[in-house]
Design a protein around this motif. Structure first.
Motif, PDB file in Angstrom:
ATOM      1  N   SER A  79     -32.657  98.472  53.975  1.00 53.84           N
ATOM      2  CA  SER A  79     -31.634  98.296  55.274  1.00 53.84           C
ATOM      3  C   SER A  79     -31.638  96.743  55.227  1.00 53.84           C
ATOM      4  CB  SER A  79     -32.576  98.657  56.533  1.00 53.84           C
ATOM      5  OG  SER A  79     -33.961  97.999  56.519  1.00 53.84           O
ATOM      6  N   LYS A  80     -32.600  95.959  54.954  1.00 57.94           N
ATOM      7  CA  LYS A  80     -32.243  94.375  54.932  1.00 57.94           C
ATOM      8  C   LYS A  80     -31.255  94.086  53.915  1.00 57.94           C
ATOM      9  CE  LYS A  80     -36.689  92.363  56.328  1.00 57.94           C
ATOM     10  NZ  LYS A  80     -37.078  90.986  56.273  1.00 57.94           N
ATOM     11  N   GLY A  81     -31.200  94.801  52.801  1.00 55.28           N
ATOM     12  CA  GLY A  81     -30.256  94.637  51.871  1.00 55.28           C
ATOM     13  C   GLY A  81     -28.714  94.843  52.373  1.00 55.28           C
ATOM     14  N   TYR A  82     -28.725  95.647  53.034  1.00 58.38           N
ATOM     15  CA  TYR A  82     -27.282  96.034  53.867  1.00 58.38           C
ATOM     16  C   TYR A  82     -27.156  95.225  55.029  1.00 58.38           C
ATOM     17  CZ  TYR A  82     -26.342  99.850  50.663  1.00 58.38           C
ATOM     18  OH  TYR A  82     -26.295 100.646  49.553  1.00 58.38           O
ATOM     19  N   GLY A  83     -28.019  94.061  55.480  1.00 61.82           N
ATOM     20  CA  GLY A  83     -27.845  93.294  56.791  1.00 61.82           C
ATOM     21  C   GLY A  83     -28.122  94.075  57.798  1.00 61.82           C
ATOM     22  N   LYS A 101     -37.984  88.208  60.149  1.00 66.44           N
ATOM     23  CA  LYS A 101     -36.593  87.990  60.232  1.00 66.44           C
ATOM     24  C   LYS A 101     -35.638  89.102  60.090  1.00 66.44           C
ATOM     25  CE  LYS A 101     -36.844  83.586  59.430  1.00 66.44           C
ATOM     26  NZ  LYS A 101     -36.353  82.553  60.397  1.00 66.44           N
ATOM     27  N   GLY A 102     -34.925  89.419  61.031  1.00 68.10           N
ATOM     28  CA  GLY A 102     -34.339  90.700  61.274  1.00 68.10           C
ATOM     29  C   GLY A 102     -35.064  91.912  61.444  1.00 68.10           C
ATOM     30  N   ILE A 103     -36.468  91.555  62.093  1.00 73.77           N
ATOM     31  CA  ILE A 103     -37.395  92.530  62.554  1.00 73.77           C
ATOM     32  C   ILE A 103     -37.614  92.402  64.062  1.00 73.77           C
ATOM     33  CG2 ILE A 103     -39.388  93.722  62.320  1.00 73.77           C
ATOM     34  CD1 ILE A 103     -37.623  94.208  59.756  1.00 73.77           C
ATOM     35  N   SER A 138     -33.625  87.133  54.414  1.00 75.06           N
ATOM     36  CA  SER A 138     -35.004  87.354  54.231  1.00 75.06           C
ATOM     37  C   SER A 138     -35.469  87.914  52.936  1.00 75.06           C
ATOM     38  CB  SER A 138     -35.457  88.136  55.337  1.00 75.06           C
ATOM     39  OG  SER A 138     -36.838  88.588  55.021  1.00 75.06           O
ATOM     40  N   LEU A 139     -34.452  89.159  52.527  1.00 74.93           N
ATOM     41  CA  LEU A 139     -34.684  89.788  51.459  1.00 74.93           C
ATOM     42  C   LEU A 139     -34.296  88.975  50.281  1.00 74.93           C
ATOM     43  CD1 LEU A 139     -35.179  92.644  50.111  1.00 74.93           C
ATOM     44  CD2 LEU A 139     -32.727  93.035  50.019  1.00 74.93           C
ATOM     45  N   ASN A 140     -33.299  88.153  50.275  1.00 74.83           N
ATOM     46  CA  ASN A 140     -32.790  87.275  49.166  1.00 74.83           C
ATOM     47  C   ASN A 140     -33.957  86.285  48.840  1.00 74.83           C
ATOM     48  OD1 ASN A 140     -30.610  88.449  48.992  1.00 74.83           O
ATOM     49  ND2 ASN A 140     -29.442  87.149  50.283  1.00 74.83           N
TER      50      ASN A 140
END
Length: 197
Positions: A79-83, A101-103, A138-140
């Motif tokens: 899900s993080k990878g797909y933004g 981040k993003g959560i 964040s995933l990167n």
């Protein structure tokens, strides 16, 4: 998730829910479908069952809701990878959420907090896009983490005695572990009762 979604759809009437997966028991999907019909939210929900290819679902999603009680590293990474911003129950043991981040992380089993997190994101395009961008970044950063050095540091730390210092996350993880052991025993006992030994 269906309890939370029944709250979400009252605040965001055009919201839809897509459930991918077939669950732990053969009756799982049927039980969810019955619940959706009883609560008159079935027209807003798509049950996709088990899917090998999940990319199309991520590509059209606005938000990811994660109600796991114990794990979901791969789902969170996808899900993080797909933004996608994620609204989830607390899982402090997951490295991917430590930067927050993003959560939006809410207490385990707090359905109202889960629903409110989803509503907040679905009603605010700018916030949703910002959190989605943060999730991908964040995933990167996580992917560039030196895992070999981390393992070496861990093993090197074993030369001195460990000092246990309980904190909120330790207590939460222990509580989650015990709850999931009890849940697992219940599932096994249910199988034994329903399907024989």
């Amino acid at each position: 998730i269906l309890e939370a979604f029944s709250i979400v759809v009252k605040a965001v009437p055009d919201a839809t829910l897509t459930i991918v997966g077939d669950g732990d028991t053969p009756d799982w999907i049927n039980g969810l479908q019955d619940y959706a019909i009883q609560h008159r939210i079935d027209q807003s929900i798509t049950f996709c069952g088990y899917q090998l290819e999940t990319k199309p679902y991520y590509q059209v999603a606005s938000v990811m809701a994660m109600t796991s009680l114990f794990e979901s590293f791969s789902i969170l990474a996808e899900s993080k990878g797909y933004g996608l911003p994620v609204v989830m129950y607390e899982l402090p043991n997951l490295e991917l959420i430590k930067d927050k981040k993003g959560i939006i992380s809410v207490p385990q089993r707090d359905v109202l907090a889960l629903a409110n997190g989803l509503i907040a994101l679905l009603k605010d395009d700018k916030l949703r896009q910002e959190m989605g961008h943060d999730a991908r970044n964040s995933l990167n950063k996580f992917l560039t983490f030196d895992i070999q050095a981390a393992w070496k540091n861990l093993f090197d730390s074993f030369v001195s005695p460990l000092k246990y210092q309980p904190d909120h996350n330790s207590v939460l993880m222990l509580d989650m572990l015990l709850n999931n052991v009890v849940h697992g025993i219940d599932v096994i006992q249910s199988y034994s009762s329903n399907y024989g030994n």
